[in-house]
Write a protein that holds these residues in place. Structure first.
Motif, PDB file in Angstrom:
ATOM      1  N   CYS A  49      26.907-107.304  63.762  1.00 17.75           N
ATOM      2  CA  CYS A  49      27.115-108.153  62.641  1.00 17.75           C
ATOM      3  C   CYS A  49      25.304-108.441  62.098  1.00 17.75           C
ATOM      4  O   CYS A  49      24.966-108.223  61.018  1.00 17.75           O
ATOM      5  CB  CYS A  49      27.970-109.476  62.759  1.00 17.75           C
ATOM      6  N   ASP A  50      24.578-109.191  62.990  1.00 23.75           N
ATOM      7  CA  ASP A  50      23.343-109.347  62.841  1.00 23.75           C
ATOM      8  C   ASP A  50      22.474-108.327  62.330  1.00 23.75           C
ATOM      9  O   ASP A  50      21.951-108.315  61.336  1.00 23.75           O
ATOM     10  CB  ASP A  50      22.544-110.082  63.985  1.00 23.75           C
ATOM     11  N   ASN A  51      22.688-107.176  63.139  1.00 21.40           N
ATOM     12  CA  ASN A  51      21.910-105.728  62.683  1.00 21.40           C
ATOM     13  C   ASN A  51      22.528-105.383  61.177  1.00 21.40           C
ATOM     14  O   ASN A  51      21.432-104.592  60.533  1.00 21.40           O
ATOM     15  CB  ASN A  51      22.284-104.741  63.580  1.00 21.40           C
ATOM     16  N   LEU A  52      23.652-105.508  60.699  1.00 23.23           N
ATOM     17  CA  LEU A  52      24.000-105.085  59.500  1.00 23.23           C
ATOM     18  C   LEU A  52      23.866-106.196  58.203  1.00 23.23           C
ATOM     19  O   LEU A  52      24.289-106.040  57.396  1.00 23.23           O
ATOM     20  CB  LEU A  52      25.617-104.929  59.516  1.00 23.23           C
ATOM     21  N   GLY A  53      23.174-107.314  58.943  1.00 26.48           N
ATOM     22  CA  GLY A  53      23.187-108.616  57.885  1.00 26.48           C
ATOM     23  C   GLY A  53      24.270-109.267  57.369  1.00 26.48           C
ATOM     24  O   GLY A  53      24.458-109.721  56.494  1.00 26.48           O
ATOM     25  N   LEU A  54      25.572-109.230  58.591  1.00 30.39           N
ATOM     26  CA  LEU A  54      26.803-109.544  57.979  1.00 30.39           C
ATOM     27  C   LEU A  54      27.113-110.747  58.869  1.00 30.39           C
ATOM     28  O   LEU A  54      26.344-111.232  59.666  1.00 30.39           O
ATOM     29  CB  LEU A  54      27.878-108.441  58.639  1.00 30.39           C
ATOM     30  N   GLU A  55      27.903-111.844  58.246  1.00 33.50           N
ATOM     31  CA  GLU A  55      28.168-113.086  58.814  1.00 33.50           C
ATOM     32  C   GLU A  55      28.993-112.757  60.087  1.00 33.50           C
ATOM     33  O   GLU A  55      29.450-111.624  60.125  1.00 33.50           O
ATOM     34  CB  GLU A  55      29.185-113.689  57.859  1.00 33.50           C
ATOM     35  N   HIS A  56      28.947-113.670  61.035  1.00 32.92           N
ATOM     36  CA  HIS A  56      30.071-113.406  62.206  1.00 32.92           C
ATOM     37  C   HIS A  56      31.447-113.407  61.964  1.00 32.92           C
ATOM     38  O   HIS A  56      32.132-113.040  62.728  1.00 32.92           O
ATOM     39  CB  HIS A  56      29.604-114.348  63.291  1.00 32.92           C
ATOM     40  N   ASP A  57      31.624-113.652  60.860  1.00 29.97           N
ATOM     41  CA  ASP A  57      33.089-113.546  60.206  1.00 29.97           C
ATOM     42  C   ASP A  57      33.632-112.031  60.505  1.00 29.97           C
ATOM     43  O   ASP A  57      34.887-111.664  60.401  1.00 29.97           O
ATOM     44  CB  ASP A  57      33.484-114.092  58.885  1.00 29.97           C
ATOM     45  N   TYR A  58      32.779-111.077  60.291  1.00 30.17           N
ATOM     46  CA  TYR A  58      33.224-109.689  60.452  1.00 30.17           C
ATOM     47  C   TYR A  58      33.297-109.104  61.991  1.00 30.17           C
ATOM     48  O   TYR A  58      33.583-107.706  62.130  1.00 30.17           O
ATOM     49  CB  TYR A  58      31.983-108.867  59.808  1.00 30.17           C
ATOM     50  N   ILE A  59      33.444-110.079  62.760  1.00 37.09           N
ATOM     51  CA  ILE A  59      33.652-109.630  64.287  1.00 37.09           C
ATOM     52  C   ILE A  59      34.996-109.059  64.332  1.00 37.09           C
ATOM     53  O   ILE A  59      35.003-108.090  65.128  1.00 37.09           O
ATOM     54  CB  ILE A  59      33.172-110.851  65.042  1.00 37.09           C
ATOM     55  N   GLU A  60      35.753-109.645  63.706  1.00 36.48           N
ATOM     56  CA  GLU A  60      36.985-109.464  63.751  1.00 36.48           C
ATOM     57  C   GLU A  60      37.363-107.679  63.308  1.00 36.48           C
ATOM     58  O   GLU A  60      38.166-107.359  63.854  1.00 36.48           O
ATOM     59  CB  GLU A  60      38.192-110.398  62.741  1.00 36.48           C
TER      60      GLU A  60
END
Length: 68
Positions: A49-60
């Motif tokens: 998520c961090d590498n893609l600049g996404l919030e950790h909400d996308y872990i799902e």
């Protein structure tokens, strides 16, 4: 959420949807390799998520992608 991941990557990485899909495929592939080697940790999905600049909400999203 899966429908919104590409636009979210586009926004965070300032790229087009094709590039965003490549980035997503690369991160998902890396996570699959770790899973297959038995070394996948929750923090690896946080890093994706961090590498893609996404919030950790996308872990799902990644958890679902790795379930198959």
């Amino acid at each position: 959420m899966t429908g919104s991941i590409i636009p979210a990557i586009c926004s965070s990485c300032s790229c087009n949807s094709g590039q965003a899909q490549e980035y997503l495929d690369d991160e998902t592939g890396n996570l699959r390799e770790l899973r297959d080697l038995g070394g996948l940790k929750y923090s690896d999905m946080e890093t994706a998520c961090d590498n893609l600049g996404l919030e950790h909400d996308y872990i799902e999203y990644f958890m679902n992608a790795l379930a198959f």
